[in-house]
Write a protein that holds these residues in place. Structure first.
Motif, PDB file in Angstrom:
ATOM      1  N   ALA A 216       0.832  -1.209   0.000  1.00 19.73           N
ATOM      2  CA  ALA A 216       0.000   0.000   0.000  1.00 19.73           C
ATOM      3  C   ALA A 216       0.865   1.256   0.000  1.00 19.73           C
ATOM      4  N   GLY A 217       1.950   1.223   0.784  1.00 25.07           N
ATOM      5  CA  GLY A 217       2.843   2.370   0.827  1.00 25.07           C
ATOM      6  C   GLY A 217       3.514   2.630  -0.513  1.00 25.07           C
ATOM      7  N   MET A 218       3.860   1.556  -1.207  1.00 25.32           N
ATOM      8  CA  MET A 218       4.484   1.713  -2.526  1.00 25.32           C
ATOM      9  C   MET A 218       3.518   2.327  -3.527  1.00 25.32           C
ATOM     10  N   PRO A 222       4.459   8.476  -5.236  1.00 24.97           N
ATOM     11  CA  PRO A 222       4.447   8.952  -6.627  1.00 24.97           C
ATOM     12  C   PRO A 222       5.668   8.518  -7.430  1.00 24.97           C
ATOM     13  N   ARG A 223       6.818   8.393  -6.769  1.00 21.38           N
ATOM     14  CA  ARG A 223       8.029   7.991  -7.486  1.00 21.38           C
ATOM     15  C   ARG A 223       7.952   6.542  -7.963  1.00 21.38           C
ATOM     16  N   PHE A 224       7.050   5.762  -7.369  1.00 21.38           N
ATOM     17  CA  PHE A 224       6.829   4.391  -7.826  1.00 21.38           C
ATOM     18  C   PHE A 224       5.644   4.312  -8.781  1.00 21.38           C
ATOM     19  N   LEU A 225       4.577   5.007  -8.443  1.00 20.00           N
ATOM     20  CA  LEU A 225       3.347   4.903  -9.219  1.00 20.00           C
ATOM     21  C   LEU A 225       3.527   5.446 -10.636  1.00 20.00           C
ATOM     22  N   GLY A 226       4.243   6.553 -10.783  1.00 21.75           N
ATOM     23  CA  GLY A 226       4.439   7.136 -12.113  1.00 21.75           C
ATOM     24  C   GLY A 226       5.144   6.189 -13.070  1.00 21.75           C
ATOM     25  N   PRO A 227       6.335   5.685 -12.703  1.00 19.27           N
ATOM     26  CA  PRO A 227       7.000   4.717 -13.586  1.00 19.27           C
ATOM     27  C   PRO A 227       6.200   3.432 -13.763  1.00 19.27           C
ATOM     28  N   LEU A 228       5.478   3.003 -12.722  1.00 19.86           N
ATOM     29  CA  LEU A 228       4.671   1.786 -12.834  1.00 19.86           C
ATOM     30  C   LEU A 228       3.632   1.917 -13.942  1.00 19.86           C
ATOM     31  N   LEU A 229       2.988   3.071 -14.039  1.00 20.22           N
ATOM     32  CA  LEU A 229       1.992   3.279 -15.082  1.00 20.22           C
ATOM     33  C   LEU A 229       2.624   3.217 -16.467  1.00 20.22           C
ATOM     34  N   VAL A 230       3.846   3.742 -16.603  1.00 20.70           N
ATOM     35  CA  VAL A 230       4.546   3.669 -17.881  1.00 20.70           C
ATOM     36  C   VAL A 230       4.863   2.218 -18.220  1.00 20.70           C
ATOM     37  N   ALA A 338      13.610   0.671 -13.891  1.00 24.32           N
ATOM     38  CA  ALA A 338      14.661   1.126 -12.986  1.00 24.32           C
ATOM     39  C   ALA A 338      14.166   2.262 -12.099  1.00 24.32           C
ATOM     40  N   LEU A 339      13.397   3.178 -12.672  1.00 28.86           N
ATOM     41  CA  LEU A 339      12.844   4.284 -11.882  1.00 28.86           C
ATOM     42  C   LEU A 339      11.864   3.784 -10.823  1.00 28.86           C
ATOM     43  N   ALA A 340      11.048   2.791 -11.180  1.00 28.65           N
ATOM     44  CA  ALA A 340      10.075   2.259 -10.226  1.00 28.65           C
ATOM     45  C   ALA A 340      10.762   1.570  -9.051  1.00 28.65           C
ATOM     46  N   LEU A 341      11.870   0.882  -9.309  1.00 26.07           N
ATOM     47  CA  LEU A 341      12.583   0.169  -8.250  1.00 26.07           C
ATOM     48  C   LEU A 341      13.461   1.097  -7.409  1.00 26.07           C
ATOM     49  N   MET A 342      13.833   2.242  -7.966  1.00 27.24           N
ATOM     50  CA  MET A 342      14.826   3.101  -7.349  1.00 27.24           C
ATOM     51  C   MET A 342      14.479   3.562  -5.928  1.00 27.24           C
ATOM     52  N   PRO A 343      13.212   3.919  -5.607  1.00 22.26           N
ATOM     53  CA  PRO A 343      12.948   4.434  -4.258  1.00 22.26           C
ATOM     54  C   PRO A 343      13.029   3.393  -3.152  1.00 22.26           C
ATOM     55  N   PHE A 344      13.218   2.098  -3.507  1.00 21.70           N
ATOM     56  CA  PHE A 344      13.111   1.038  -2.505  1.00 21.70           C
ATOM     57  C   PHE A 344      14.348   0.144  -2.492  1.00 21.70           C
ATOM     58  N   PRO A 345      15.500   0.698  -2.126  1.00 20.90           N
ATOM     59  CA  PRO A 345      16.718  -0.125  -2.118  1.00 20.90           C
ATOM     60  C   PRO A 345      16.660  -1.263  -1.106  1.00 20.90           C
ATOM     61  N   ARG A 346      15.863  -1.113  -0.035  1.00 18.64           N
ATOM     62  CA  ARG A 346      15.759  -2.157   0.986  1.00 18.64           C
ATOM     63  C   ARG A 346      14.514  -3.012   0.830  1.00 18.64           C
ATOM     64  N   ALA A 347      13.721  -2.726  -0.192  1.00 19.08           N
ATOM     65  CA  ALA A 347      12.503  -3.517  -0.428  1.00 19.08           C
ATOM     66  C   ALA A 347      12.330  -3.753  -1.920  1.00 19.08           C
TER      67      ALA A 347
END
Length: 404
Positions: A216-218, A222-230, A338-347
């Motif tokens: 839910a947090g992911m 926005p830094r995940f949701l935007g690339p995810l939509l692309v 890569a952008l979608a994964l970038m905010p979550f280095p530990r997850a």
């Protein structure tokens, strides 16, 4: 001693990833496609062997996709908690055991159940491979590695259907599963002998509530949701071709052999685009590559729809626009992932799971919809591709202008 052991690995400065590791990761993400592309030519033989209706044989494909979608959700969080290597070994071991047992299933229904479990195992390779990319790299370096992996991935849709047909003709449908077992065994050896652990030292909880809260947090980030939509729009654009091209071109009088060459030509567009992305991303940057790629995707989708609605009856009016579209998606997908994964280095495992689960679910829905809408013309396929292409173009613009 550990440093002296020969391992498939990225270099210590993390600027380059070894060719061996790139190929291994590329094969792992290709497992999802391999599970269908190698197997589908054997469907008539499966139905005949069990004296089952076509629908029963097709159920073995449906259950496989269900296993892929479900597996996406738990392998990632498990790899965040227990590490990439042991989870990948467990997934490949499951694939090996189930695949080796599949030829001995007593009925089409039991084979469908085995395919469900096979999908669960094979999905682990896809999730963990993407997670390893984020463990090793970020920004352009991650996008470059993902693009190189896509080159390996793109070989499967070209080679697997032909290989599956030859194997089935020569040795029957069981040969497909023996081949899967050999692949699983080979990957197990490669992972156990040559892959080091890449997950961060800090480990996350695998309690269902914690996993759900993490997802839910992911989705709220926005830094995940935007690339995810692309990413999602790219996948739907590609799937519009994969899911409907055989029926569409057959309806235009294209032979099976000719279709194979046409399919390979379109996939060559993806391979070429992935090669270009891997060569250019560090020099030009992720943003410029995504901007150029999204424009090409839009042009390809719009051309496909324009030709289809204009009543163009030549196969080139389908193949050429889709080759351009897939070339463009290969410029966009590695960077957006890569952008979608970038905010979550530990997850990274959980983020990879979410990308995969949403993508496979949306893909299954689109495939079903295109099957319902098929009218013997290219219009449903081309229209879906054009809408998805517009999504790629629009979401990329929003991402570029939105929060970082």
């Amino acid at each position: 001693m550990e440093e002296r052991f020969i391992r498939i690995n990225a270099s210590l400065n993390k600027n380059e990833t070894s060719a061996a590791l790139t190929i291994l990761l590329g094969i792992l993400i290709a497992l999802s496609a391999l599970g269908t592309d190698l197997y589908v030519p054997a469907l008539p033989d499966v139905a005949a062997f069990y004296a089952a209706p076509v629908s029963a044989a097709q159920l073995t494909v449906t259950t496989y996709f269900l296993g892929l979608a479900l597996g996406q959700l738990f392998w990632g969080p498990l790899s965040d908690r227990y590490g990439r290597r042991p989870v990948l070994v467990a997934a490949l071991a499951l694939m090996l055991v189930v695949t080796a047992a599949s030829p001995f299933m007593p009925s089409a229904g039991s084979l469908a159940g085995a395919r469900l479990a096979q999908g669960l195992g094979m999905s682990g390779g896809v999730v963990v491979a993407r997670s390893i990319v984020r463990d090793l790299h970020a920004h352009e370096q991650a996008a470059r590695l993902l693009a190189r992996m896509m080159i390996v991935f793109s070989i499967v849709p070209i080679a697997a259907p032909v290989s599956g047909a030859l194997l089935t003709s020569a040795a029957g449908w069981r040969a497909i599963f023996w081949t899967y077992a050999l692949i699983a065994g080979g990957l197990l050896v490669a992972v156990i002998a040559g892959l080091r652990e890449t997950a961060p030292a800090e480990r996350r909880s695998v309690h269902p509530v914690a996993i759900a809260a993490g997802f839910a947090g992911m989705l709220a980030e926005p830094r995940f949701l935007g690339p995810l939509l692309v990413v999602l729009a790219c996948q739907l654009a590609i799937l519009s071709w994969v899911a409907s091209s055989a029926f569409t071109l057959a309806g235009m009088g294209v032979s099976v052999d000719a279709y194979g060459w046409m399919f390979a030509g379109v996939m060559l567009g993806q391979i070429t685009g992935a090669w270009a992305a891997s060569r250019l991303v560090v020099r030009l940057g992720m943003a410029r590559l995504m901007r150029s790629g999204s424009s090409l995707v839009l042009a390809g989708g719009a051309a496909a729809a324009a030709f289809a609605w204009a009543g163009a009856a030549h196969w080139a009016a389908i193949v050429a626009p889709f080759a351009l579209l897939l070339f463009g998606t290969a410029l966009v997908l590695p960077n957006a992932t890569a952008l979608a994964l970038m905010p979550f280095p530990r997850a990274a495992g959980s983020a990879s799971s979410l990308i995969g689960a949403i993508g496979f679910t949306a893909g299954a829905l689109l495939s079903t919809l295109l099957g319902m809408l098929f009218d013997g013309t290219p219009r449903p396929m081309a229209s879906a591709a054009a809408l998805a292409a517009a999504g790629v173009f629009g979401f990329e613009r929003l991402l570029r202008n939105g929060p970082r």
